[in-house]
Design a protein around this motif. Structure first.
Motif, PDB file in Angstrom:
ATOM      1  N   GLY A   1      32.844  39.667  72.357  1.00  0.00           N
ATOM      2  CA  GLY A   1      33.373  40.076  73.645  1.00  0.00           C
ATOM      3  C   GLY A   1      33.847  41.515  73.659  1.00  0.00           C
ATOM      4  O   GLY A   1      33.824  42.209  72.641  1.00  0.00           O
ATOM      5  N   ARG A   2      34.289  41.920  74.856  1.00  0.00           N
ATOM      6  CA  ARG A   2      34.718  43.300  75.068  1.00  0.00           C
ATOM      7  C   ARG A   2      36.234  43.345  75.276  1.00  0.00           C
ATOM      8  O   ARG A   2      36.746  42.802  76.250  1.00  0.00           O
ATOM      9  N   ALA A   3      36.915  44.000  74.366  1.00  0.00           N
ATOM     10  CA  ALA A   3      38.365  44.135  74.466  1.00  0.00           C
ATOM     11  C   ALA A   3      38.715  45.285  75.407  1.00  0.00           C
ATOM     12  O   ALA A   3      37.989  46.280  75.502  1.00  0.00           O
ATOM     13  N   GLU A   4      39.833  45.132  76.103  1.00  0.00           N
ATOM     14  CA  GLU A   4      40.303  46.154  77.031  1.00  0.00           C
ATOM     15  C   GLU A   4      41.812  46.317  76.891  1.00  0.00           C
ATOM     16  O   GLU A   4      42.522  45.369  76.545  1.00  0.00           O
ATOM     17  N   LYS A   5      42.294  47.518  77.184  1.00  0.00           N
ATOM     18  CA  LYS A   5      43.719  47.818  77.151  1.00  0.00           C
ATOM     19  C   LYS A   5      44.224  47.943  78.584  1.00  0.00           C
ATOM     20  O   LYS A   5      43.665  48.697  79.383  1.00  0.00           O
ATOM     21  N   TRP A   6      45.298  47.180  78.898  1.00  0.00           N
ATOM     22  CA  TRP A   6      45.816  47.139  80.257  1.00  0.00           C
ATOM     23  C   TRP A   6      47.302  47.463  80.278  1.00  0.00           C
ATOM     24  O   TRP A   6      48.034  47.151  79.341  1.00  0.00           O
ATOM     25  N   GLY A   7      47.737  48.065  81.388  1.00  0.00           N
ATOM     26  CA  GLY A   7      49.158  48.240  81.676  1.00  0.00           C
ATOM     27  C   GLY A   7      49.526  47.382  82.869  1.00  0.00           C
ATOM     28  O   GLY A   7      48.743  47.277  83.828  1.00  0.00           O
ATOM     29  N   LYS A   8      50.690  46.739  82.830  1.00  0.00           N
ATOM     30  CA  LYS A   8      51.096  45.830  83.903  1.00  0.00           C
ATOM     31  C   LYS A   8      52.479  46.214  84.428  1.00  0.00           C
ATOM     32  O   LYS A   8      53.406  46.459  83.664  1.00  0.00           O
ATOM     33  N   TRP A   9      52.581  46.254  85.762  1.00  0.00           N
ATOM     34  CA  TRP A   9      53.862  46.452  86.437  1.00  0.00           C
ATOM     35  C   TRP A   9      54.204  45.196  87.230  1.00  0.00           C
ATOM     36  O   TRP A   9      53.321  44.609  87.882  1.00  0.00           O
ATOM     37  N   LEU A  10      55.471  44.776  87.204  1.00  0.00           N
ATOM     38  CA  LEU A  10      55.934  43.608  87.941  1.00  0.00           C
ATOM     39  C   LEU A  10      56.938  44.037  89.004  1.00  0.00           C
ATOM     40  O   LEU A  10      57.876  44.781  88.710  1.00  0.00           O
ATOM     41  N   CYS A  11      56.727  43.569  90.225  1.00  0.00           N
ATOM     42  CA  CYS A  11      57.634  43.874  91.332  1.00  0.00           C
ATOM     43  C   CYS A  11      58.199  42.568  91.870  1.00  0.00           C
ATOM     44  O   CYS A  11      57.436  41.672  92.256  1.00  0.00           O
ATOM     45  N   CYS A  12      59.506  42.449  91.905  1.00  0.00           N
ATOM     46  CA  CYS A  12      60.164  41.236  92.392  1.00  0.00           C
ATOM     47  C   CYS A  12      61.075  41.573  93.568  1.00  0.00           C
ATOM     48  O   CYS A  12      61.556  42.705  93.703  1.00  0.00           O
ATOM     49  N   ASP A  13      61.317  40.593  94.426  1.00  0.00           N
ATOM     50  CA  ASP A  13      62.208  40.739  95.570  1.00  0.00           C
ATOM     51  C   ASP A  13      63.271  39.649  95.473  1.00  0.00           C
ATOM     52  O   ASP A  13      62.969  38.462  95.622  1.00  0.00           O
TER      53      ASP A  13
ATOM     54  N   LYS B   1      47.974  45.551  87.689  1.00  0.00           N
ATOM     55  CA  LYS B   1      47.442  45.855  86.354  1.00  0.00           C
ATOM     56  C   LYS B   1      46.425  46.981  86.469  1.00  0.00           C
ATOM     57  O   LYS B   1      45.627  47.020  87.412  1.00  0.00           O
ATOM     58  N   TRP B   2      46.474  47.875  85.500  1.00  0.00           N
ATOM     59  CA  TRP B   2      45.602  49.045  85.484  1.00  0.00           C
ATOM     60  C   TRP B   2      44.948  49.140  84.106  1.00  0.00           C
ATOM     61  O   TRP B   2      45.646  49.186  83.099  1.00  0.00           O
ATOM     62  N   ARG B   3      43.625  49.156  84.086  1.00  0.00           N
ATOM     63  CA  ARG B   3      42.940  49.257  82.798  1.00  0.00           C
ATOM     64  C   ARG B   3      43.068  50.678  82.255  1.00  0.00           C
ATOM     65  O   ARG B   3      42.644  51.632  82.882  1.00  0.00           O
ATOM     66  N   GLN B   4      43.635  50.781  81.078  1.00  0.00           N
ATOM     67  CA  GLN B   4      43.842  52.086  80.461  1.00  0.00           C
ATOM     68  C   GLN B   4      42.681  52.506  79.570  1.00  0.00           C
ATOM     69  O   GLN B   4      42.466  53.690  79.355  1.00  0.00           O
ATOM     70  N   ALA B   5      41.967  51.526  79.027  1.00  0.00           N
ATOM     71  CA  ALA B   5      40.841  51.871  78.145  1.00  0.00           C
ATOM     72  C   ALA B   5      39.933  50.665  77.969  1.00  0.00           C
ATOM     73  O   ALA B   5      40.389  49.524  77.951  1.00  0.00           O
ATOM     74  N   GLU B   6      38.637  50.944  77.861  1.00  0.00           N
ATOM     75  CA  GLU B   6      37.670  49.949  77.429  1.00  0.00           C
ATOM     76  C   GLU B   6      37.501  50.123  75.925  1.00  0.00           C
ATOM     77  O   GLU B   6      37.115  51.200  75.466  1.00  0.00           O
ATOM     78  N   LEU B   7      37.770  49.088  75.167  1.00  0.00           N
ATOM     79  CA  LEU B   7      37.827  49.181  73.713  1.00  0.00           C
ATOM     80  C   LEU B   7      36.521  48.702  73.090  1.00  0.00           C
ATOM     81  O   LEU B   7      35.499  48.596  73.752  1.00  0.00           O
ATOM     82  N   ASP B   8      36.592  48.401  71.811  1.00  0.00           N
ATOM     83  CA  ASP B   8      35.384  48.073  71.064  1.00  0.00           C
ATOM     84  C   ASP B   8      34.845  46.692  71.425  1.00  0.00           C
ATOM     85  O   ASP B   8      35.564  45.807  71.899  1.00  0.00           O
ATOM     86  N   LEU B   9      33.561  46.526  71.174  1.00  0.00           N
ATOM     87  CA  LEU B   9      32.961  45.204  71.186  1.00  0.00           C
ATOM     88  C   LEU B   9      33.403  44.504  69.904  1.00  0.00           C
ATOM     89  O   LEU B   9      33.271  45.051  68.807  1.00  0.00           O
ATOM     90  N   VAL B  10      33.960  43.307  70.040  1.00  0.00           N
ATOM     91  CA  VAL B  10      34.484  42.599  68.875  1.00  0.00           C
ATOM     92  C   VAL B  10      33.723  41.284  68.701  1.00  0.00           C
ATOM     93  O   VAL B  10      33.290  40.658  69.661  1.00  0.00           O
ATOM     94  N   ARG B  11      33.576  40.875  67.450  1.00  0.00           N
ATOM     95  CA  ARG B  11      32.808  39.673  67.137  1.00  0.00           C
ATOM     96  C   ARG B  11      33.599  38.800  66.185  1.00  0.00           C
ATOM     97  O   ARG B  11      34.251  39.305  65.265  1.00  0.00           O
ATOM     98  N   PHE B  12      33.513  37.495  66.425  1.00  0.00           N
ATOM     99  CA  PHE B  12      34.216  36.520  65.592  1.00  0.00           C
ATOM    100  C   PHE B  12      33.208  35.452  65.191  1.00  0.00           C
ATOM    101  O   PHE B  12      32.913  34.539  65.963  1.00  0.00           O
ATOM    102  N   GLY B  13      32.666  35.589  63.996  1.00  0.00           N
ATOM    103  CA  GLY B  13      31.636  34.672  63.533  1.00  0.00           C
ATOM    104  C   GLY B  13      30.366  34.813  64.356  1.00  0.00           C
ATOM    105  O   GLY B  13      30.073  35.868  64.927  1.00  0.00           O
ATOM    106  N   GLU B  14      29.614  33.736  64.443  1.00  0.00           N
ATOM    107  CA  GLU B  14      28.347  33.755  65.161  1.00  0.00           C
ATOM    108  C   GLU B  14      28.471  33.283  66.605  1.00  0.00           C
ATOM    109  O   GLU B  14      27.512  33.376  67.369  1.00  0.00           O
ATOM    110  N   LEU B  15      29.653  32.783  66.994  1.00  0.00           N
ATOM    111  CA  LEU B  15      29.756  32.119  68.291  1.00  0.00           C
ATOM    112  C   LEU B  15      30.613  32.845  69.323  1.00  0.00           C
ATOM    113  O   LEU B  15      30.689  32.388  70.467  1.00  0.00           O
ATOM    114  N   ALA B  16      31.224  33.960  68.970  1.00  0.00           N
ATOM    115  CA  ALA B  16      32.092  34.650  69.926  1.00  0.00           C
ATOM    116  C   ALA B  16      31.952  36.163  69.786  1.00  0.00           C
ATOM    117  O   ALA B  16      32.193  36.719  68.711  1.00  0.00           O
TER     118      ALA B  16
END
Length: 207
Positions: free
Chosen positions: A80-92, A63-78
């Motif tokens: 956090g910091r959202a991030e954008k990620w790219g994921k590669w899967l390798c199987c054998d 996984k590779w972080r592509q961007a650090e996004l906005d600080l997001v808030r949900f009511g008074e109790l949550a």
């Protein structure tokens, strides 16, 4: 490559009983469903919180972080910091590679035991959110999870959201789902200082 917008929090100790009960009763389609138990092996890369490499169930995930996004808030109790990620899967297909036995003697790889409850949601065109039964292919999905973690015999717990779908919808999928989920949340406050992804968490706890 899978692109996701993600939001997570990490805390030491076991999952508080009130939060576990809230998650089971308000977030899961089946409150009695059994959690998934597994061991993931992470490559520890000091100072590199923008990339995660792990062995999971016979495959290699990068996984590779592509961007650090906005600080997001949900009511008074949550908050956090959202991030954008790219994921590669390798199987054998031979099953010979990407096995725990190949890296367990290497101190750069760390075992993380996980017991995980998760629920897939779909964001509908009217911006409502509904849980999805099964692993069907849907538009605008977002998974919510709560996980008990053990690293070096130390317990931690995490709550997280992982939204996928069309790139232009990722942030809406994340925020709409999280807003709906946290509408019933009454647990301890989830703060921005404790909001980060697995690579950053490993840098804090595995030194």
């Amino acid at each position: 490559m899978l692109i996701t917008n993600e939001l997570r929090w990490f805390y030491p100790g076991t999952i508080p009983e009130d939060i576990k009960l809230w998650f089971q009763q308000n977030c899961l389609v089946d409150p009695f469903q059994s959690p998934e138990s597994r061991e993931d092996l992470y490559l520890y890369s000091p100072g590199c919180d923008y990339m995660g490499i792990k062995l999971r169930q016979g495959r290699l995930e990068v996984k590779w972080r592509q961007a650090e996004l906005d600080l997001v808030r949900f009511g008074e109790l949550a908050e956090g910091r959202a991030e954008k990620w790219g994921k590669w899967l390798c199987c054998d297909s031979t099953g010979e590679s990407f096995q725990p036995a190949t890296v367990l003697d290497n101190a750069s790889w760390v075992s993380v035991q996980k017991v995980r409850y998760s629920q897939l949601y779909q964001v509908l065109p009217d911006s409502s959110v509904q849980p999805v039964v099964g692993n069907e292919n849907i538009d605008n999905p977002c998974t919510v999870e709560i996980t008990h973690l053990v690293i070096r015999d130390n317990p931690w717990w995490s709550i997280g959201f992982e939204a996928s779908g069309e790139d232009v919808c990722l942030m809406d999928n994340l925020q709409t789902t999280a807003s709906s989920i946290f509408n019933t949340y009454q647990g301890s406050r989830l703060g921005a200082a404790d909001s980060y992804a697995y690579p950053h968490w490993l840098g804090l706890v595995y030194r």
